[in-house]
Design an enzyme around this catalytic site. Structure first.
Site, PDB file in Angstrom:
ATOM      1  N   ILE A 128     -12.250 -21.549  24.560  1.00 56.86           N
ATOM      2  CA  ILE A 128     -11.606 -21.852  25.819  1.00 56.86           C
ATOM      3  C   ILE A 128     -12.601 -21.853  26.893  1.00 56.86           C
ATOM      4  O   ILE A 128     -13.222 -20.672  26.927  1.00 56.86           O
ATOM      5  CB  ILE A 128     -10.382 -21.020  25.834  1.00 56.86           C
ATOM      6  N   HIS A 129     -12.819 -22.758  27.587  1.00 56.69           N
ATOM      7  CA  HIS A 129     -13.512 -22.716  28.820  1.00 56.69           C
ATOM      8  C   HIS A 129     -13.420 -23.647  29.990  1.00 56.69           C
ATOM      9  O   HIS A 129     -13.980 -23.616  30.869  1.00 56.69           O
ATOM     10  CB  HIS A 129     -15.082 -22.759  28.431  1.00 56.69           C
ATOM     11  N   ARG A 130     -12.527 -24.711  29.679  1.00 58.67           N
ATOM     12  CA  ARG A 130     -12.179 -25.800  30.495  1.00 58.67           C
ATOM     13  C   ARG A 130     -11.750 -25.016  31.973  1.00 58.67           C
ATOM     14  O   ARG A 130     -10.748 -24.260  31.773  1.00 58.67           O
ATOM     15  CB  ARG A 130     -11.462 -26.774  30.288  1.00 58.67           C
TER      16      ARG A 130
END
Ligand code: UD1
Ligand code: UDP
Length: 386
Positions: A221-223
């Protein structure tokens, strides 16, 4: 005949990995025809988001590092613009290659095109049709600053045509008369090439970190839409923790530093609880060879990453995407990617479906023949030699 000089621009983790396919081909079959100058903007600077890929993928260290670091969009993009302008002016390349949709892509494409140096955009034509994403703005503007646009999929090629790019344009090409070309995906080249290397060089990686084949789910997860929204971030992590506990399956999460910072800030108790339980394994970002092994051996993948959802397909794994839309629409049509947003109900439904219907899933080849880098370089020579 003198060599064609290209500037290969990288900045963020996935661009370094993508550029390795082009660098490898230049160092190999194209070494007599092309001279490569590598420019790193410095957008990513931690060893595990940058240097590790140069070491492991055996890419030459950058000839220029602009060291812009992190910052708000305007500042980061502005610093790259300012610093890359001088590099382009001094190097006087025949063309400038940019990848994907980051701030580094946009700034380099603008700086080059405004100095009348032709831009080559690799991964052109990708669209989410959601302009609240910084990446959507970056990719549209990069496409419209380019002379040579390489689309990785049919859909991307059609998206370019819908925006007025014409496949019937003839040489000589320039920014007003650009060339669009369907190539396949250089990341497919890379996954084929490095999967074999990963098995050889890192065969004990999974064992070392205590994981067994098919007994874990890989999560990234990084957005910004997930990290910068406490409600979404908490909803995702809470849902994943519940599902992992209920099903007794390990979740391995090599998290981007941005996500760790956000989780500690938005939900410190959840962060502590998750790092404390045996089933949730938050780890530091891993190298690309390690990532390939995690992708190959996982039962399923859950991600908001563009690259990781596509790699799930390369390694025949179902994938839950934590976004409302995707640029890789063929995967959704194929039924092997499900868009679950940050919605607990949709995440749970997709999880149950994929855990129980593995044998129903098929993974046809959407992304070319694994030789996209050579096709791209041949076309670059054809266009810029004449
Ligand atoms: C960027 C891209 C995104 C891409 C991603 C790949 C833009 C707008 N976004 O997002 O499209 O999917 O790279 O990973 O270009 N940080 C570190 N160490 C680093 C770099 C960043 O800790 O080496 C932290 C900093 O707190 C920084 C934050 O991550 O503020 C965000 O970094 P940034 O480069 O702005 O965007 P990414 O989220 O990495
Ligand atoms: N990746 C990696 N290590 C990690 C996480 C991702 O090597 O810990 C690789 C991944 O395999 C893919 C690329 O980085 O090739 C994707 O980068 P990211 O998810 O940061 O960006 P996006 O593709 O969404 O732009």
């Amino acid at each position: 005949m003198s060599k064609l000089k290209i500037l290969n621009i990288v900045g963020a983790r996935p661009q370094i990995i993508k550029a390795s396919a082009i660098s490898r081909a230049i160092a190999g079959p194209f070494s007599k025809e092309i001279e490569e100058v590598i420019v790193h903007t410095g957008q990513h600077y931690d060893r595990e988001l940058s240097e590790v890929f140069f070491d492991e993928l055996e890419i030459r260290m950058p000839d220029h590092n602009l060291q812009v670091g992190s910052g708000k969009h305007g500042r980061q993009t502005g610093l790259i613009l300012e610093r890359i302008e001088d590099v382009i002016m001094n190097e006087k390349p025949d063309c400038v290659i940019v990848y994907g949709d980051t701030n580094s892509t946009l700034a380099a494409a603008l700086a080059a095109s405004k100095q009348h140096y032709p831009v080559v955009h690799i991964e052109a034509g990708m669209r989410s049709f959601n302009k609240t994403m910084p990446e959507e703005l970056n990719r549209i503007m990069a496409d419209h600053s380019s002379t040579l646009l390489f689309a990785p999929t049919n859909t991307a090629f059609k998206n370019l045509m819908a925006e007025g790019f014409r496949p019937e344009n003839m040489a000589p090409y320039n920014i007003n008369n650009p060339r669009i070309f369907l190539t396949g995906d250089i990341m497919y080249d890379n996954s084929l090439f490095y999967a074999e290397l990963a098995e050889r060089k890192k065969h004990d990686f999974l064992k070392k970190i205590g994981l067994a084949d098919d007994q874990f789910i890989l999560v990234t997860i990084h957005r910004d839409l997930n990290t910068d929204d406490a409600v979404r971030l908490t909803s995702i992590f809470r849902t994943l923790a519940e599902l992992s506990e209920k099903n007794g399956i390990t979740l391995v999460m090599p998290l981007h530093p941005r996500t760790i910072i956000a989780l500690k800030k938005s939900a410190p108790e959840l962060h502590e609880k998750m790092t404390g339980t045996g089933l949730i394994r938050i780890i530091r970002p891993v190298s690309f060879l390690e990532m390939i092994l995690l992708e190959k051996k996982a039962r399923m993948i859950i991600t908001d990453s563009g690259g990781v959802q596509k790699e799930s397909h390369f390694f025949s794994k179902p994938c839950i995407v934590l976004r409302k839309e995707t640029e890789w629409v063929e995967l959704v049509k194929n039924g092997t990617v499900r868009l679950a947003d940050a919605d607990p109900g949709k995440i749970t439904e997709a999880w149950d479906y994929f855990m129980n219907n593995k044998e129903m899933l098929h993974f046809p080849g959407f992304y070319g023949d694994g030789k996209a880098a050579s096709t791209i370089l041949r076309e670059i020579i054809e266009v810029f030699r004449s």
